[in-house]
Design a protein around this motif. Sequence first.
Motif, short mmCIF file in Angstrom:
data_model
loop_
_atom_site.label_atom_id
_atom_site.label_comp_id
_atom_site.label_asym_id
_atom_site.label_seq_id
_atom_site.Cartn_x
_atom_site.Cartn_y
_atom_site.Cartn_z
N ALA A 33 46.21 44.36 36.78
CA ALA A 33 45.60 44.51 35.44
C ALA A 33 44.71 43.29 35.20
CB ALA A 33 46.69 44.61 34.38
N TYR A 34 43.43 43.55 35.04
CA TYR A 34 42.45 42.45 34.98
C TYR A 34 41.67 42.43 33.68
CZ TYR A 34 43.39 41.83 39.92
OH TYR A 34 44.02 41.58 41.10
N ALA A 35 41.36 41.21 33.22
CA ALA A 35 40.51 41.04 32.04
C ALA A 35 39.09 41.46 32.39
CB ALA A 35 40.54 39.58 31.60
N ASP A 36 38.38 41.93 31.38
CA ASP A 36 36.98 42.32 31.56
C ASP A 36 36.12 41.04 31.51
OD1 ASP A 36 34.62 43.64 31.73
OD2 ASP A 36 34.65 44.40 29.67
N LYS A 37 36.26 40.22 32.53
CA LYS A 37 35.61 38.90 32.52
C LYS A 37 35.16 38.58 33.95
CE LYS A 37 36.96 34.11 31.63
NZ LYS A 37 38.11 33.23 31.43
N SER A 38 33.90 38.19 34.09
CA SER A 38 33.38 37.89 35.43
C SER A 38 33.99 36.62 35.98
CB SER A 38 31.86 37.71 35.38
OG SER A 38 31.29 38.80 34.76
N VAL A 39 34.01 36.54 37.28
CA VAL A 39 34.50 35.33 37.96
C VAL A 39 33.29 34.53 38.42
CG1 VAL A 39 35.84 34.46 39.92
CG2 VAL A 39 36.58 36.56 38.73
N PRO A 40 33.21 33.23 38.05
CA PRO A 40 32.04 32.43 38.48
C PRO A 40 31.89 32.45 40.00
CG PRO A 40 33.40 31.19 36.92
CD PRO A 40 34.15 32.44 37.25
N GLU A 41 30.63 32.50 40.43
CA GLU A 41 30.34 32.59 41.87
C GLU A 41 30.95 31.42 42.66
OE1 GLU A 41 26.32 34.02 42.69
OE2 GLU A 41 26.40 32.83 44.55
N GLU A 42 30.97 30.22 42.03
CA GLU A 42 31.53 29.05 42.75
C GLU A 42 32.99 29.29 43.11
OE1 GLU A 42 29.36 29.19 39.90
OE2 GLU A 42 30.47 27.56 38.93
N LEU A 43 33.72 29.96 42.20
CA LEU A 43 35.14 30.22 42.49
C LEU A 43 35.27 31.23 43.64
CD1 LEU A 43 37.04 30.32 39.06
CD2 LEU A 43 36.39 28.39 40.48
N ILE A 44 34.43 32.24 43.63
CA ILE A 44 34.49 33.24 44.71
C ILE A 44 34.19 32.55 46.05
CG2 ILE A 44 33.50 35.39 45.61
CD1 ILE A 44 32.80 36.13 42.68
N ARG A 45 33.18 31.68 46.02
CA ARG A 45 32.82 30.97 47.27
C ARG A 45 33.95 30.06 47.74
NH1 ARG A 45 27.69 31.77 48.92
NH2 ARG A 45 26.28 32.67 47.39
N GLU A 46 34.64 29.43 46.78
CA GLU A 46 35.75 28.53 47.14
C GLU A 46 36.89 29.33 47.76
OE1 GLU A 46 35.06 25.27 46.55
OE2 GLU A 46 36.84 24.81 47.74
#
Length: 200
Positions: free
Chosen positions: A21-34
């Motif tokens: 169950a996820y919030a309708d909130k984008s994940v910053p690209e830096e976090l995805i890259r990390e």
Amino acid sequence: MVMTITNEVLKNIYERRSVRAYADKSVPEELIREVIKAGLHAPNGANTQGIRFAVVTDRAKLKVYAEKGRLISLATFQAIQKQQPSDMAASVVKQLSNPNNDIFYSAPVAVFIFTTPYCITPVEDASLAAENMMLAARSLGLGSCWIGFARGLGQDAEFMSDLNIPADHQLVAPIIFGYPIREDMRPSVRDEPKILGWLK
Ligand SMILES: Cc1cc2nc3c(=O)[nH]c(=O)nc-3n(C[C@H](O)[C@H](O)[C@H](O)COP(=O)(O)O)c2cc1C
């Protein structure tokens, strides 16, 4: 006296749950890259570093791929149920027959881990990367869940072409990420480890 062993790494391991169950909130690209970087730091056979990643944050595409993945897995489990009927296969067929079943749980990010012919231990390499990534995600406040039902996307021409995946790459681990709106409700307990032998 029982000594309690604890540290941040152990806490992260014991508290990680599959999040659905996820919030309708984008994940910053830096976090995805990390998170992806953490995946690449996993042990891998002969250090070939042969795994590759594809990322989807496009909401419309996530819906399209979730639906494709659902239908591919439904066909697979229907065939399994026909060949070798079981309660497990019947339950999966029922679950996947629901057209409202979003196998990605509306997560804002899906990362697909592929193996290449360079990997000498492909499944091990991708799986270790996946666990590193799920733990790294948790340490950054993100939830995650491995979506085995999406694995059939690796056979889908549109998906492979959209993401520029060469034909000799195999999809092993589709993982979703996002901000959890609740941790999974099941208790995070495991049985005692079954140690078969221990020569001292
Ligand atoms: C290879 C693999 C495939 C999985 N596929 C799915 C899936 O398609 N959908 C899902 O909701 N969870 C999936 N999971 C998550 C498992 O259900 C989950 O890890 C397990 O129930 C233990 O719960 P925990 O991760 O919260 O400790 C998968 C996990 C693994 C390792």
